[in-house]
Design a protein around this motif. Structure first.
Motif, PDB file in Angstrom:
ATOM      1  N   LEU A 124      65.319 -58.998  31.480  1.00 21.34           N
ATOM      2  CA  LEU A 124      65.408 -58.292  32.756  1.00 21.34           C
ATOM      3  C   LEU A 124      65.151 -56.804  32.543  1.00 21.34           C
ATOM      4  O   LEU A 124      65.236 -56.308  31.427  1.00 21.34           O
ATOM      5  N   ASN A 125      64.878 -56.098  33.624  1.00 19.80           N
ATOM      6  CA  ASN A 125      64.717 -54.654  33.570  1.00 19.80           C
ATOM      7  C   ASN A 125      65.739 -54.025  34.510  1.00 19.80           C
ATOM      8  O   ASN A 125      65.742 -54.308  35.707  1.00 19.80           O
ATOM      9  N   LYS A 126      66.631 -53.199  33.970  1.00 19.84           N
ATOM     10  CA  LYS A 126      67.720 -52.647  34.778  1.00 19.84           C
ATOM     11  C   LYS A 126      67.219 -51.742  35.894  1.00 19.84           C
ATOM     12  O   LYS A 126      67.801 -51.701  36.985  1.00 19.84           O
ATOM     13  N   SER A 127      66.128 -51.020  35.662  1.00 21.84           N
ATOM     14  CA  SER A 127      65.575 -50.179  36.725  1.00 21.84           C
ATOM     15  C   SER A 127      65.106 -51.038  37.901  1.00 21.84           C
ATOM     16  O   SER A 127      65.317 -50.682  39.069  1.00 21.84           O
ATOM     17  N   SER A 128      64.494 -52.169  37.596  1.00 21.23           N
ATOM     18  CA  SER A 128      64.062 -53.081  38.657  1.00 21.23           C
ATOM     19  C   SER A 128      65.263 -53.651  39.407  1.00 21.23           C
ATOM     20  O   SER A 128      65.251 -53.751  40.638  1.00 21.23           O
ATOM     21  N   LEU A 129      66.290 -54.030  38.666  1.00 17.18           N
ATOM     22  CA  LEU A 129      67.485 -54.598  39.293  1.00 17.18           C
ATOM     23  C   LEU A 129      68.154 -53.580  40.204  1.00 17.18           C
ATOM     24  O   LEU A 129      68.586 -53.916  41.320  1.00 17.18           O
ATOM     25  N   HIS A 130      68.261 -52.344  39.753  1.00 13.53           N
ATOM     26  CA  HIS A 130      68.887 -51.306  40.580  1.00 13.53           C
ATOM     27  C   HIS A 130      68.024 -50.986  41.796  1.00 13.53           C
ATOM     28  O   HIS A 130      68.543 -50.765  42.897  1.00 13.53           O
ATOM     29  N   ALA A 131      66.708 -50.977  41.621  1.00 12.37           N
ATOM     30  CA  ALA A 131      65.815 -50.742  42.751  1.00 12.37           C
ATOM     31  C   ALA A 131      65.933 -51.856  43.787  1.00 12.37           C
ATOM     32  O   ALA A 131      65.720 -51.633  44.984  1.00 12.37           O
ATOM     33  N   ALA A 132      66.291 -53.053  43.315  1.00 10.38           N
ATOM     34  CA  ALA A 132      66.451 -54.195  44.209  1.00 10.38           C
ATOM     35  C   ALA A 132      67.812 -54.220  44.896  1.00 10.38           C
ATOM     36  O   ALA A 132      68.066 -55.090  45.734  1.00 10.38           O
ATOM     37  N   GLY A 133      68.689 -53.274  44.525  1.00 10.99           N
ATOM     38  CA  GLY A 133      69.977 -53.175  45.209  1.00 10.99           C
ATOM     39  C   GLY A 133      71.173 -53.625  44.406  1.00 10.99           C
ATOM     40  O   GLY A 133      72.290 -53.649  44.934  1.00 10.99           O
ATOM     41  N   MET A 134      70.984 -53.990  43.129  1.00  8.22           N
ATOM     42  CA  MET A 134      72.140 -54.353  42.310  1.00  8.22           C
ATOM     43  C   MET A 134      72.998 -53.111  42.092  1.00  8.22           C
ATOM     44  O   MET A 134      72.527 -52.128  41.521  1.00  8.22           O
ATOM     45  N   GLY A 135      74.238 -53.148  42.543  1.00 12.67           N
ATOM     46  CA  GLY A 135      75.088 -51.966  42.485  1.00 12.67           C
ATOM     47  C   GLY A 135      75.909 -51.826  41.226  1.00 12.67           C
ATOM     48  O   GLY A 135      76.716 -50.897  41.122  1.00 12.67           O
ATOM     49  N   HIS A 136      75.735 -52.712  40.254  1.00 16.84           N
ATOM     50  CA  HIS A 136      76.509 -52.683  39.014  1.00 16.84           C
ATOM     51  C   HIS A 136      75.723 -51.967  37.916  1.00 16.84           C
ATOM     52  O   HIS A 136      74.490 -51.870  37.976  1.00 16.84           O
ATOM     53  N   ASN A 137      76.440 -51.507  36.899  1.00 10.15           N
ATOM     54  CA  ASN A 137      75.774 -50.858  35.771  1.00 10.15           C
ATOM     55  C   ASN A 137      74.847 -51.807  35.037  1.00 10.15           C
ATOM     56  O   ASN A 137      73.810 -51.408  34.507  1.00 10.15           O
ATOM     57  N   ASP A 138      75.223 -53.071  34.968  1.00 13.00           N
ATOM     58  CA  ASP A 138      74.413 -54.052  34.241  1.00 13.00           C
ATOM     59  C   ASP A 138      74.581 -55.418  34.873  1.00 13.00           C
ATOM     60  O   ASP A 138      75.432 -55.632  35.741  1.00 13.00           O
ATOM     61  N   GLU A 139      73.748 -56.351  34.414  1.00 12.17           N
ATOM     62  CA  GLU A 139      73.767 -57.694  34.989  1.00 12.17           C
ATOM     63  C   GLU A 139      75.041 -58.460  34.651  1.00 12.17           C
ATOM     64  O   GLU A 139      75.443 -59.364  35.405  1.00 12.17           O
ATOM     65  N   LEU A 140      75.713 -58.130  33.554  1.00  7.46           N
ATOM     66  CA  LEU A 140      76.937 -58.831  33.182  1.00  7.46           C
ATOM     67  C   LEU A 140      77.991 -58.708  34.278  1.00  7.46           C
ATOM     68  O   LEU A 140      78.645 -59.688  34.656  1.00  7.46           O
ATOM     69  N   HIS A 141      78.173 -57.508  34.809  1.00  9.18           N
ATOM     70  CA  HIS A 141      79.154 -57.316  35.881  1.00  9.18           C
ATOM     71  C   HIS A 141      78.711 -58.021  37.166  1.00  9.18           C
ATOM     72  O   HIS A 141      79.542 -58.515  37.933  1.00  9.18           O
ATOM     73  N   TRP A 142      77.403 -58.058  37.390  1.00  8.36           N
ATOM     74  CA  TRP A 142      76.882 -58.789  38.550  1.00  8.36           C
ATOM     75  C   TRP A 142      77.148 -60.282  38.398  1.00  8.36           C
ATOM     76  O   TRP A 142      77.539 -60.959  39.354  1.00  8.36           O
ATOM     77  N   PHE A 143      76.949 -60.828  37.187  1.00  8.76           N
ATOM     78  CA  PHE A 143      77.259 -62.231  36.935  1.00  8.76           C
ATOM     79  C   PHE A 143      78.723 -62.531  37.252  1.00  8.76           C
ATOM     80  O   PHE A 143      79.036 -63.532  37.904  1.00  8.76           O
TER      81      PHE A 143
END
Length: 338
Positions: A124-143
């Motif tokens: 995954l790319n964190k910049s892409s995830l944040h641009a998509a609206g993921m409000g967490h620092n990383d995907e682990l917290h989103w999971f």
């Protein structure tokens, strides 16, 4: 392996090397036969990944988000964004992040319902995830949020059977000391002990790092080792965990060189991100695996990133993705058996 696990698999960010890597992984029949695999992907992106990888795999497509339950091979569940964007390659975009989160959400849905034993995802790319609206620092917290999980969790990195974890992760270095306490160190030790047991190791040997240079040099450079970390290690030993330390971070990796038989420890707990990441990535960047530890379901991915600089060239190294799959199979089959 006691039971054939059900693995939910996604390509990761379509701009990177994930689709190519998953195509290379599933192109080997012996590898694919180790699990009941459901690939959740846009069929066009899957075809594109195969084209880049130079392989052609005839996956059966299914209209239901469910596993085959037999030995007929991996299946494809087609999912795409409503606007069907033409994904840019080699750059971070909101569309790539939305696609990544959308496919992962379906995999987590299966796991949360008890229908998947483990999840494997492409980088995954964190910049892409944040641009998509993921409000967490990383995907682990989103999971964790998606799974409704509120317990302790941590990102593990695994290389050739050596596991590392950390008490703090994606935070500024200036904030680390305030987050090091007896409970947080103890949680990190327990999490990696439980994860290794879940991966089939009966009594993992765990080394714990200090925080300060030279382990604080008897308090000359800080007292965290004396007042916090050593007591947390003692607590873990009282709980039956084979923990030892604290050890100076600049020498601990010398104790884990060589294969499993030569190592003094099976795992290392560090206090902050780069303390462990630099060491393990120098030991074998192309083979490292990230395990999202502590969550109710095993989730693994290659530890390297989306590699935008080599995407679409067909030369991405499969090593880490293959190891991520093997770990997911081991942990998933043990979880299913339990």
């Amino acid at each position: 392996m006691t039971q054939r696990p059900r693995i939910a698999m996604v390509l990761g960010d379509p701009a990177g090397i994930g689709p190519e890597l998953i195509a290379k992984l599933l192109a080997d029949p012996a590898t694919a036969a180790q699990a009941d695999i459901l690939l959740i992907a846009d069929r066009d992106e899957w075809r594109h990944g195969m084209q880049v990888a130079g392989v052609d795999i005839a996956l059966r497509e299914t209209d239901t988000l469910a596993f085959a339950g037999d030995d007929s091979g991996p299946r494809l569940y087609h999912w795409q964004l409503d606007d069907k964007p033409a994904y840019q390659r080699g750059v971070a975009t909101a569309q790539g992040g939305r696609y990544s989160l959308g496919t992962l959400a379906l995999a987590l849905e299966l796991a949360d319902a008890g229908k998947a034993d483990a999840i494997v995802f492409g980088p995954l790319n964190k910049s892409s995830l944040h641009a998509a609206g993921m409000g967490h620092n990383d995907e682990l917290h989103w999971f964790a949020e998606k799974l409704g999980y509120h317990g302790a969790f941590c990102e593990f990195n695994v290389l050739d059977g050596l596991w590392t974890s950390r008490v703090t992760s994606h935070v500024a270095l200036k904030d680390v000391p305030a987050m090091i306490n007896r409970a947080s160190v103890g949680d990190a030790i327990d999490l990696i002990d439980q994860a290794l047991r879940g991966a089939g190791m009966a009594r993992p040997r765990i080394a714990v790092c200090g925080l300060n240079p030279h382990n604080g040099d008897n308090g000359a450079f800080g007292r965290e080792e004396i007042d916090i970390i050593a007591p947390a290690v003692a607590d873990a030993r009282e709980r039956g965990v084979a923990a030892d330390g604290p050890f100076p971070a600049d020498t601990i990796f010398l104790k884990v060189q060589g294969g499993p038989a030569q190592r003094q420890f099976d795992a290392i707990v560090t206090m902050y991100h780069d303390q462990g990441q630099i060491g393990i990535k120098l030991m074998g960047f192309s083979r490292g695996v990230t395990v999202q530890g502590g969550l109710p379901v095993p989730i693994t991915t290659p530890a390297h990133g989306t590699a935008f600089d080599i995407t679409q060239q067909g030369r991405a190294d499969l090593g880490a993705t293959l190891q991520a799959f093997h770990i997911a199979c081991q942990m998933g089959s043990n979880r299913a058996a339990r």
